[in-house]
Scaffold this motif. Structure first.
Motif, short mmCIF file in Angstrom:
data_model
loop_
_atom_site.label_atom_id
_atom_site.label_comp_id
_atom_site.label_asym_id
_atom_site.label_seq_id
_atom_site.Cartn_x
_atom_site.Cartn_y
_atom_site.Cartn_z
N THR A 69 0.83 -1.20 0.00
CA THR A 69 0.00 0.00 0.00
C THR A 69 0.87 1.25 0.00
OG1 THR A 69 -1.78 -1.11 1.20
CG2 THR A 69 -1.74 1.29 1.32
N GLU A 70 1.98 1.20 0.71
CA GLU A 70 2.82 2.38 0.89
C GLU A 70 3.79 2.64 -0.26
OE1 GLU A 70 2.18 4.61 3.03
OE2 GLU A 70 0.62 3.36 3.90
N VAL A 71 3.75 1.82 -1.30
CA VAL A 71 4.68 2.01 -2.42
C VAL A 71 4.26 3.18 -3.31
CG1 VAL A 71 5.62 0.97 -4.51
CG2 VAL A 71 5.43 -0.40 -2.42
N ALA A 72 3.02 3.14 -3.81
CA ALA A 72 2.57 4.18 -4.74
C ALA A 72 2.57 5.55 -4.09
CB ALA A 72 1.16 3.85 -5.25
N GLU A 98 14.15 2.07 -11.51
CA GLU A 98 13.46 1.48 -12.66
C GLU A 98 12.98 2.58 -13.61
OE1 GLU A 98 13.06 -1.71 -13.45
OE2 GLU A 98 14.02 -2.48 -11.64
N GLN A 99 12.53 3.69 -13.04
CA GLN A 99 12.05 4.81 -13.84
C GLN A 99 13.16 5.36 -14.72
OE1 GLN A 99 10.43 7.90 -11.36
NE2 GLN A 99 8.99 8.60 -12.92
N GLU A 100 14.34 5.51 -14.15
CA GLU A 100 15.49 6.00 -14.90
C GLU A 100 15.87 5.02 -16.01
OE1 GLU A 100 18.65 6.63 -12.16
OE2 GLU A 100 17.56 8.12 -10.97
N LYS A 101 15.80 3.74 -15.69
CA LYS A 101 16.22 2.69 -16.62
C LYS A 101 15.22 2.50 -17.77
CE LYS A 101 15.89 -1.57 -15.19
NZ LYS A 101 16.19 -2.80 -14.39
N ARG A 102 13.92 2.60 -17.48
CA ARG A 102 12.89 2.26 -18.46
C ARG A 102 12.39 3.44 -19.29
NH1 ARG A 102 10.85 -2.97 -17.45
NH2 ARG A 102 11.75 -3.86 -15.55
N LEU A 111 11.26 2.17 0.77
CA LEU A 111 12.47 1.65 0.12
C LEU A 111 12.15 1.04 -1.25
CD1 LEU A 111 14.41 0.18 3.18
CD2 LEU A 111 14.94 2.23 1.84
N ILE A 112 11.00 0.35 -1.37
CA ILE A 112 10.62 -0.15 -2.69
C ILE A 112 10.41 1.01 -3.66
CG2 ILE A 112 8.85 -1.38 -4.01
CD1 ILE A 112 8.41 -3.19 -1.60
N SER A 113 9.84 2.10 -3.16
CA SER A 113 9.61 3.27 -4.03
C SER A 113 10.93 3.85 -4.52
CB SER A 113 8.79 4.34 -3.31
OG SER A 113 9.55 5.03 -2.33
N GLN A 114 11.97 3.78 -3.69
CA GLN A 114 13.29 4.25 -4.12
C GLN A 114 13.86 3.33 -5.19
OE1 GLN A 114 14.21 7.37 -2.89
NE2 GLN A 114 12.14 7.04 -2.11
N ASN A 169 4.99 8.58 -5.33
CA ASN A 169 4.49 9.91 -5.70
C ASN A 169 5.32 11.01 -5.04
OD1 ASN A 169 2.42 9.11 -7.40
ND2 ASN A 169 0.81 10.13 -6.24
N GLU A 170 5.55 10.85 -3.74
CA GLU A 170 6.36 11.83 -3.00
C GLU A 170 7.72 12.04 -3.67
OE1 GLU A 170 6.99 11.50 1.16
OE2 GLU A 170 5.07 10.52 1.54
N ALA A 171 8.38 10.92 -3.97
CA ALA A 171 9.72 10.99 -4.56
C ALA A 171 9.71 11.75 -5.88
CB ALA A 171 10.28 9.57 -4.77
N ASN A 172 8.67 11.53 -6.69
CA ASN A 172 8.59 12.20 -7.98
C ASN A 172 8.29 13.69 -7.85
OD1 ASN A 172 8.67 10.45 -10.68
ND2 ASN A 172 7.99 9.14 -8.99
#
Length: 598
Positions: A412-415, A534-538, A526-529, A419-422
């Motif tokens: 639940t806490e991933v998305a 993955e975002q950078e790679k894809r 940590l999964i979000s990090q 969002n915060e990180a982005n």
């Protein structure tokens, strides 16, 4: 988007769902669900056949969809007005109804769980979508309990356990303290207002006064809170003993995470503890201290020329969030507009509101809801993105069978944290000055410290409290000692003082629907990090990858999800260290920036 006027914050409506807990629609749904429970009671045999399962699972689905919607609605109704005693009572009643339904259909899931993976029955559309849940339940700790034990536990939970949640809320409702701000004004604050101050108000005098007032109030009432904790964990202790299971296994099962994975995560965080503590030490001098005060832990960055505004109008904040999240998924800005237009987002500041922020959804109507109190700070803007991340997570999977949209807290806490990180990344890239970048990186350091140090403190408290509760009733003094030891284990000497009654005012310790609720935030962060990597790679392929990742969160374990979509074994250190590399990079960026500024 519907226009959001200055000083006018979004208010949600509950009218397009059930209206209120006394509304005919709510009462009709409740009566319908109770009737289905009665029907199931008569039809579910002690030993169910596969044919029983095929006939009765659809009835159970209808009932639990209603019960879950009623519970979520009652929680939303109470949160918007903590003086609504009818909503508070309805929460416990709905929890009891959900527990009753689970108890009634237990024989169905025993039979369902006994089916082989290759069984032809899994092709039947009435049960195909239950396979993952059934396989998980096959090895559940509850399977060691017989029907008599389960029936007694369920009855006791309804009469004595679930009402503890209402007891905790009533205690907090009685909190009213006097605090002072930097203008010398004396203000009367309730709990939700006090917590809002500690979560990001710029006035240092008000923060410290509020922390001191909270400490004094909770110290005077600490015995009541420790009594509730003892009752909560005493109930669980009996269950776990009867099942012959240790106290951690049920939490890991609930969070769909292996023991190896949580141990690997904690080991990696512990190994970098001193580095992570820099996220606190580097900020302390800006409060005129070598070490940080507990009341300043979540304080905003000190104001500077060119830094982000002290107050960000809501319309501006939501516009920034939308621009930042286009790269995550092009549908996100439209989704946020829809949440506002449909009045599914609550952001007003009101003393009668509950503290904190959350996302909820009404399965019956396929509706999401977001609850916040927007105070105009940068942190408050980030909070909007966090809760909207939860809501979007559900939105992209709302077409799935309800059971496959039930993701655990760890996922639940991933998305939300992604969002915060982005949003922080977007604000950093588009910053107009070093001062503005400083403010944004400050927020990054707050997140690093919160998720990688504060969350372990809270888990450490729970671990030690629960371990002691296995042998005796824990005293208030022992709870206070456990809190201090847990704080110092993870924070070291990075703070002058501790937050001594964190265990009393943080509602996460008192939840009756979740068990050991704190560490999932750390896992999700940590999964979000890792997703940032993955975002950078894809690149342009990321939105499609992300949607597929989210849609699997209700039908895979944490371990399976990371292995399938990201290619790592989370029971080893490689994945978590990669995630921590990203988190620690913010500390290094901050150090470089302040060296440049100085």
């Amino acid at each position: 988007m519907a226009s959001v006027k200055e000083n006018s914050l979004p208010a949600w409506t509950l009218e397009d769902a059930y209206g209120s807990v006394t509304d005919e629609r709510f009462l009709k749904e409740k009566a319908h669900t109770e009737a289905l429970a009665e029907e199931l009671t008569k039809k579910v045999p002690a030993k169910a056949t596969v044919e029983d399962v095929l006939q009765l699972i659809p009835i159970y689905e209808e009932a639990v969809e209603g019960a879950s919607s009623l519970y979520s609605f009652a929680r939303c109704a109470y949160s918007q007005n903590v003086t609504d005693s009818a909503a508070n009572s309805a929460i416990a009643e709905c929890q009891a109804l959900i527990a009753r339904l689970e108890a009634i259909v237990r024989p169905l899931f025993v039979t369902l769980g006994s089916l082989e993976d290759s069984s032809e029955h899994w092709k039947d559309p009435r049960i195909a979508h239950w396979k993952f849940t059934a396989m998980q339940g096959r090895n559940s700790w509850k399977s060691a309990l017989n029907s008599t034990q389960l029936r007694i536990i369920d009855k006791f939970a309804a009469s004595n356990f679930y009402p503890l949640d209402a007891q905790y809320k009533r205690l907090n409702k009685g909190l009213k303290v006097e605090v002072q701000n930097s203008k010398g004004e004396t203000l009367a604050y309730k709990q939700s207002q006090c917590l809002s101050v500690l979560k990001g108000v710029a006035d240092p005098v008000l923060r410290e006064s509020t922390q001191n007032a909270l400490n004094a109030w909770y110290k005077a009432h600490a015995d009541h809170y420790v009594d509730i904790l003892n009752a909560l964990h005493g109930f669980r202790k009996v269950q776990f003993e009867e099942a012959g299971v240790d106290w951690l296994t049920p939490s890991l099962e609930q969070n769909r995470m292996s023991k190896g994975s949580i141990e690997a995560l904690l080991s990696c965080v512990d190994a970098r503890k001193e580095t992570l503590q820099e996220a606190i030490r580097l900020r302390a001098p800006y409060f005129g201290q070598a070490q940080m005060k507990a009341c300043d832990f979540l304080a905003p960055a000190p104001s500077a020329k060119g830094a982000t505004k002290d107050y960000i109008p809501y319309e501006e904040a939501i516009s920034t969030v939308k621009k930042a999240l286009i790269a995550v998924n092009p549908e996100l800005p439209e989704f946020i507009d829809m949440m506002l237009e449909k009045h599914w987002l609550e952001a007003r500041v009101d003393p009668n509101k509950a503290g904190g922020a959350f996302y909820s959804r009404f399965n019956r109507f396929k509706q999401a809801r977001v609850f916040t109190s927007y105070i105009g700070s940068f942190a408050s803007m980030i909070q909007q993105s966090h809760e909207l991340g939860h809501a979007f997570h559900y939105w992209v999977m709302r077409d799935l069978p309800t059971v496959q949209t039930e993701f655990p807290m760890t996922l639940t806490e991933v998305a939300s944290t992604f969002n915060e990180a982005n949003v922080r990344y977007y604000c950093t890239v588009n910053s107009q000055s070093d001062d503005e970048k400083f403010t944004i990186l400050w927020q990054e350091l707050k997140s690093v410290a919160n998720f990688c140090l504060h969350q372990p403190v809270r888990m450490e408290f729970e671990k030690r409290f629960i371990a002691l509760r296995q042998h005796k009733v824990v005293t208030t003094q022992e709870a206070e000692t456990i809190m201090e030891e847990a704080w110092r284990k993870w924070f070291g000497d990075s703070t002058i003082d501790i937050d001594p009654y964190l265990w009393a005012y943080k509602m996460h310790f008192y939840k009756t629907d979740q068990y050991i609720y704190n560490y999932p935030y750390m896992v999700g962060y940590l999964i979000s990090q890792g997703l940032r990597k993955e975002q950078e790679k894809r690149g342009d392929q990321f939105p499609e990858f992300y949607r597929a990742f989210l849609r699997d969160t209700g039908r895979m374990t944490v371990d399976e999800l990371i292995q399938k979509h990201m290619g790592y074994d989370p029971a080893g250190p490689e994945f978590w260290n990669q995630c921590l590399d990203v988190a620690c990079s913010y500390i290094e960026e901050f150090k470089k920036l302040i060296a440049k500024k100085n």
